[in-house]
Each structure stands twice: as structure tokens, then as C-alpha cells.
Design a protein around this motif. Structure first.
Motif, PDB file in Angstrom:
ATOM      1  N   ILE A 215       0.874  -1.176   0.000  1.00 17.32           N
ATOM      2  CA  ILE A 215       0.000   0.000   0.000  1.00 17.32           C
ATOM      3  C   ILE A 215       0.909   1.223   0.000  1.00 17.32           C
ATOM      4  CG2 ILE A 215      -1.727   1.312   1.283  1.00 17.32           C
ATOM      5  CD1 ILE A 215      -2.536  -1.383   2.622  1.00 17.32           C
ATOM      6  N   LYS A 216       0.765   2.082  -0.996  1.00 22.95           N
ATOM      7  CA  LYS A 216       1.532   3.330  -1.041  1.00 22.95           C
ATOM      8  C   LYS A 216       0.631   4.446  -0.541  1.00 22.95           C
ATOM      9  CE  LYS A 216       4.639   1.796  -4.588  1.00 22.95           C
ATOM     10  NZ  LYS A 216       5.175   1.942  -5.918  1.00 22.95           N
ATOM     11  N   LEU A 217       1.172   5.231   0.382  1.00 23.13           N
ATOM     12  CA  LEU A 217       0.333   6.191   1.092  1.00 23.13           C
ATOM     13  C   LEU A 217       1.123   7.447   1.449  1.00 23.13           C
ATOM     14  CD1 LEU A 217      -2.380   6.651   2.654  1.00 23.13           C
ATOM     15  CD2 LEU A 217      -1.279   5.536   4.579  1.00 23.13           C
ATOM     16  N   ASP A 218       0.979   8.503   0.690  1.00 20.25           N
ATOM     17  CA  ASP A 218       1.534   9.824   1.006  1.00 20.25           C
ATOM     18  C   ASP A 218       2.914   9.783   1.671  1.00 20.25           C
ATOM     19  OD1 ASP A 218      -0.812  10.848  -0.022  1.00 20.25           O
ATOM     20  OD2 ASP A 218      -1.743  11.111   1.937  1.00 20.25           O
ATOM     21  N   GLY A 219       3.893   9.212   1.011  1.00 23.18           N
ATOM     22  CA  GLY A 219       5.247   9.173   1.549  1.00 23.18           C
ATOM     23  C   GLY A 219       5.550   7.935   2.383  1.00 23.18           C
ATOM     24  N   TYR A 220       4.585   7.089   2.591  1.00 23.95           N
ATOM     25  CA  TYR A 220       4.782   5.847   3.338  1.00 23.95           C
ATOM     26  C   TYR A 220       4.539   4.658   2.417  1.00 23.95           C
ATOM     27  CZ  TYR A 220       4.175   8.936   7.350  1.00 23.95           C
ATOM     28  OH  TYR A 220       4.275   9.954   8.254  1.00 23.95           O
ATOM     29  N   LYS A 221       5.237   3.578   2.689  1.00 21.37           N
ATOM     30  CA  LYS A 221       5.021   2.331   1.955  1.00 21.37           C
ATOM     31  C   LYS A 221       4.746   1.253   3.001  1.00 21.37           C
ATOM     32  CE  LYS A 221       7.345  -0.158  -1.732  1.00 21.37           C
ATOM     33  NZ  LYS A 221       8.661  -0.326  -2.363  1.00 21.37           N
ATOM     34  N   ILE A 222       3.558   0.681   2.943  1.00 25.17           N
ATOM     35  CA  ILE A 222       3.162  -0.364   3.879  1.00 25.17           C
ATOM     36  C   ILE A 222       3.256  -1.686   3.135  1.00 25.17           C
ATOM     37  CG2 ILE A 222       1.305  -1.241   5.334  1.00 25.17           C
ATOM     38  CD1 ILE A 222       0.310   1.740   5.401  1.00 25.17           C
ATOM     39  N   ILE A 223       4.132  -2.553   3.602  1.00 27.18           N
ATOM     40  CA  ILE A 223       4.366  -3.840   2.944  1.00 27.18           C
ATOM     41  C   ILE A 223       3.764  -4.939   3.805  1.00 27.18           C
ATOM     42  CG2 ILE A 223       6.103  -5.426   2.053  1.00 27.18           C
ATOM     43  CD1 ILE A 223       7.979  -2.921   1.901  1.00 27.18           C
ATOM     44  N   ILE A 224       2.716  -5.575   3.285  1.00 27.68           N
ATOM     45  CA  ILE A 224       2.075  -6.702   3.974  1.00 27.68           C
ATOM     46  C   ILE A 224       2.842  -7.954   3.562  1.00 27.68           C
ATOM     47  CG2 ILE A 224      -0.076  -7.952   4.366  1.00 27.68           C
ATOM     48  CD1 ILE A 224      -0.227  -4.916   5.074  1.00 27.68           C
ATOM     49  N   ILE A 225       3.459  -8.619   4.519  1.00 27.79           N
ATOM     50  CA  ILE A 225       4.333  -9.753   4.239  1.00 27.79           C
ATOM     51  C   ILE A 225       3.589 -11.079   4.317  1.00 27.79           C
ATOM     52  CG2 ILE A 225       6.412 -10.968   5.001  1.00 27.79           C
ATOM     53  CD1 ILE A 225       7.333  -8.153   6.087  1.00 27.79           C
ATOM     54  N   SER A 226       2.749 -11.238   5.333  1.00 27.55           N
ATOM     55  CA  SER A 226       2.021 -12.500   5.495  1.00 27.55           C
ATOM     56  C   SER A 226       0.826 -12.293   6.421  1.00 27.55           C
ATOM     57  CB  SER A 226       2.934 -13.593   6.059  1.00 27.55           C
ATOM     58  OG  SER A 226       3.374 -13.244   7.357  1.00 27.55           O
ATOM     59  N   ASP A 227      -0.001 -13.318   6.515  1.00 29.12           N
ATOM     60  CA  ASP A 227      -1.174 -13.253   7.390  1.00 29.12           C
ATOM     61  C   ASP A 227      -1.431 -14.608   8.014  1.00 29.12           C
ATOM     62  OD1 ASP A 227      -2.129 -14.465   4.919  1.00 29.12           O
ATOM     63  OD2 ASP A 227      -4.126 -14.209   5.753  1.00 29.12           O
ATOM     64  N   LYS A 228      -2.216 -14.594   9.079  1.00 27.04           N
ATOM     65  CA  LYS A 228      -2.719 -15.816   9.717  1.00 27.04           C
ATOM     66  C   LYS A 228      -4.177 -15.564  10.053  1.00 27.04           C
ATOM     67  CE  LYS A 228       1.556 -17.466  11.686  1.00 27.04           C
ATOM     68  NZ  LYS A 228       2.303 -17.799  12.877  1.00 27.04           N
ATOM     69  N   TYR A 229      -5.008 -16.560   9.801  1.00 29.53           N
ATOM     70  CA  TYR A 229      -6.433 -16.439  10.082  1.00 29.53           C
ATOM     71  C   TYR A 229      -6.925 -17.733  10.706  1.00 29.53           C
ATOM     72  CZ  TYR A 229     -11.446 -16.163   9.392  1.00 29.53           C
ATOM     73  OH  TYR A 229     -12.800 -16.165   9.584  1.00 29.53           O
ATOM     74  N   ASN A 230      -7.779 -17.591  11.752  1.00 31.01           N
ATOM     75  CA  ASN A 230      -8.358 -18.757  12.415  1.00 31.01           C
ATOM     76  C   ASN A 230      -9.768 -18.413  12.864  1.00 31.01           C
ATOM     77  OD1 ASN A 230      -8.865 -21.109  13.744  1.00 31.01           O
ATOM     78  ND2 ASN A 230      -7.378 -20.778  15.373  1.00 31.01           N
ATOM     79  N   ASN A 231     -10.742 -18.691  12.041  1.00 37.65           N
ATOM     80  CA  ASN A 231     -12.164 -18.441  12.293  1.00 37.65           C
ATOM     81  C   ASN A 231     -12.493 -16.981  12.597  1.00 37.65           C
ATOM     82  OD1 ASN A 231     -12.861 -21.076  11.728  1.00 37.65           O
ATOM     83  ND2 ASN A 231     -12.651 -21.722  13.841  1.00 37.65           N
ATOM     84  N   THR A 232     -12.307 -16.512  13.826  1.00 44.53           N
ATOM     85  CA  THR A 232     -12.696 -15.135  14.155  1.00 44.53           C
ATOM     86  C   THR A 232     -11.513 -14.240  14.503  1.00 44.53           C
ATOM     87  OG1 THR A 232     -13.024 -15.742  16.462  1.00 44.53           O
ATOM     88  CG2 THR A 232     -14.953 -15.847  15.008  1.00 44.53           C
ATOM     89  N   SER A 233     -10.304 -14.765  14.449  1.00 41.45           N
ATOM     90  CA  SER A 233      -9.151 -13.933  14.767  1.00 41.45           C
ATOM     91  C   SER A 233      -8.132 -14.008  13.638  1.00 41.45           C
ATOM     92  CB  SER A 233      -8.509 -14.369  16.090  1.00 41.45           C
ATOM     93  OG  SER A 233      -7.984 -15.665  15.974  1.00 41.45           O
ATOM     94  N   GLY A 234      -7.340 -12.958  13.552  1.00 42.28           N
ATOM     95  CA  GLY A 234      -6.332 -12.926  12.505  1.00 42.28           C
ATOM     96  C   GLY A 234      -5.189 -12.011  12.884  1.00 42.28           C
ATOM     97  N   SER A 235      -4.122 -12.126  12.124  1.00 41.46           N
ATOM     98  CA  SER A 235      -2.976 -11.252  12.312  1.00 41.46           C
ATOM     99  C   SER A 235      -2.294 -11.031  10.970  1.00 41.46           C
ATOM    100  CB  SER A 235      -1.993 -11.834  13.331  1.00 41.46           C
ATOM    101  OG  SER A 235      -1.449 -13.037  12.852  1.00 41.46           O
ATOM    102  N   ILE A 236      -1.608  -9.917  10.879  1.00 40.03           N
ATOM    103  CA  ILE A 236      -0.895  -9.560   9.651  1.00 40.03           C
ATOM    104  C   ILE A 236       0.517  -9.148  10.045  1.00 40.03           C
ATOM    105  CG2 ILE A 236      -0.770  -7.931   7.725  1.00 40.03           C
ATOM    106  CD1 ILE A 236      -3.774  -7.687   7.856  1.00 40.03           C
ATOM    107  N   THR A 237       1.496  -9.688   9.337  1.00 36.62           N
ATOM    108  CA  THR A 237       2.891  -9.294   9.528  1.00 36.62           C
ATOM    109  C   THR A 237       3.225  -8.293   8.438  1.00 36.62           C
ATOM    110  OG1 THR A 237       3.435 -11.424  10.498  1.00 36.62           O
ATOM    111  CG2 THR A 237       5.276 -10.117   9.651  1.00 36.62           C
ATOM    112  N   MET A 238       3.825  -7.171   8.840  1.00 33.89           N
ATOM    113  CA  MET A 238       4.065  -6.086   7.895  1.00 33.89           C
ATOM    114  C   MET A 238       5.287  -5.277   8.278  1.00 33.89           C
ATOM    115  SD  MET A 238       1.170  -3.286   8.974  1.00 33.89           S
ATOM    116  CE  MET A 238      -0.173  -4.409   8.766  1.00 33.89           C
ATOM    117  N   LYS A 239       5.600  -4.323   7.391  1.00 35.97           N
ATOM    118  CA  LYS A 239       6.682  -3.367   7.601  1.00 35.97           C
ATOM    119  C   LYS A 239       6.217  -2.047   7.004  1.00 35.97           C
ATOM    120  CE  LYS A 239      10.720  -4.825   6.373  1.00 35.97           C
ATOM    121  NZ  LYS A 239      11.952  -5.185   5.658  1.00 35.97           N
ATOM    122  N   ILE A 240       6.491  -0.942   7.681  1.00 37.66           N
ATOM    123  CA  ILE A 240       6.155   0.387   7.155  1.00 37.66           C
ATOM    124  C   ILE A 240       7.456   1.155   6.938  1.00 37.66           C
ATOM    125  CG2 ILE A 240       4.979   2.567   7.557  1.00 37.66           C
ATOM    126  CD1 ILE A 240       2.961   1.046   9.277  1.00 37.66           C
TER     127      ILE A 240
END
Length: 121
Positions: free
Chosen positions: A94-119
Motif C-alpha cells: 500500500i503506497k500512502l503519502d510518503g509511506y510504503k506499507i508492505i504486507i508480508i504474510s497473514d494468519k487467520y483462524n475463524n474469528t481472529s487474525g494477524s498480519i505481519t508487515m513493515k512500514i
């Protein structure tokens, strides 16, 4: 504005570090007077079949839609993307006004989730 004052004095993560966020938790990313507040606000599992029930060869498919709320410089934006977009190129950007958000991976389990990223600034 209270979150902004907190974020200026206490960053959870510094720009460029890899980190993981879980749903409905707020993370402050930044350095000195520049910061972003990011939250995984929603995750939805979508599923479907690729053919009608009478088709013996129909296949089941599913995907997860994530929504991030990002706040910076008194601006709040929301971005939605799918797990399949992360898997397609082994990351999602995601490119955002001078920032770059890089989504590296995710985990999902029914009602919960997480995302690994770098800004990156």
C-alpha cells in the motif's frame, strides 16, 4: 487527538521494523514527530463454489478480506485487501503519502487474525 499525543512519545515500532498486528489492536509506528497509527479493524471469510450443486466436479473456494485503519497527520484512511492478493506476489504493498506499507504474510483462524508487515518512510 489523544492517540496522536501518545504516539509521539511512545512508539510500539520504528519505521522499517517488521511487526505483527492482531485484529482490534492499535499499533503506533514511527520515529520522533512522524508516526502512523494502524489497526486491523475487520476480517471477513468469504467462501463460494465455482459451479452449481449438480456439478460433480465443483470446487470450494475461500478468501479472507482484511481492513486496516491507518491514521497519520490527522488523516484517517481505510484499506481493504484479500489474502489471495498477499499470496499472489508473496506480499502486498500500500503506497500512502510518503509511506510504503508492505504486507508480508497473514494468519487467520475463524474469528481472529494477524498480519505481519513493515512500514517504510
Amino acid at each position: 487527538m489523544q492517540i496522536s499525543m501518545f504516539a509521539q512519545d511512545n512508539f510500539d515500532i520504528v519505521f522499517g521494523e517488521t511487526f505483527t498486528i492482531k485484529n482490534n489492536t492499535i499499533t503506533n509506528v514511527g520515529y520522533q514527530n512522524e508516526f502512523i497509527t494502524i489497526e486491523l479493524t475487520d476480517l471477513i471469510e468469504e467462501w463460494w463454489y465455482d459451479a452449481p450443486p449438480e456439478d460433480k466436479n465443483r470446487k470450494y473456494h475461500s478468501d479472507i478480506q482484511y481492513t486496516l485503519k491507518i491514521t497519520f497527520d490527522d488523516i484517517e484512511k481505510q484499506f481493504s485487501f484479500y489474502r489471495s492478493e498477499i499470496k499472489q506476489d508473496n506480499l502486498y504493498t500500500i503506497k500512502l503519502d510518503g509511506y510504503k506499507i508492505i504486507i508480508i504474510s497473514d494468519k487467520y483462524n475463524n474469528t481472529s487474525g494477524s498480519i505481519t508487515m513493515k512500514i517504510i518512510k
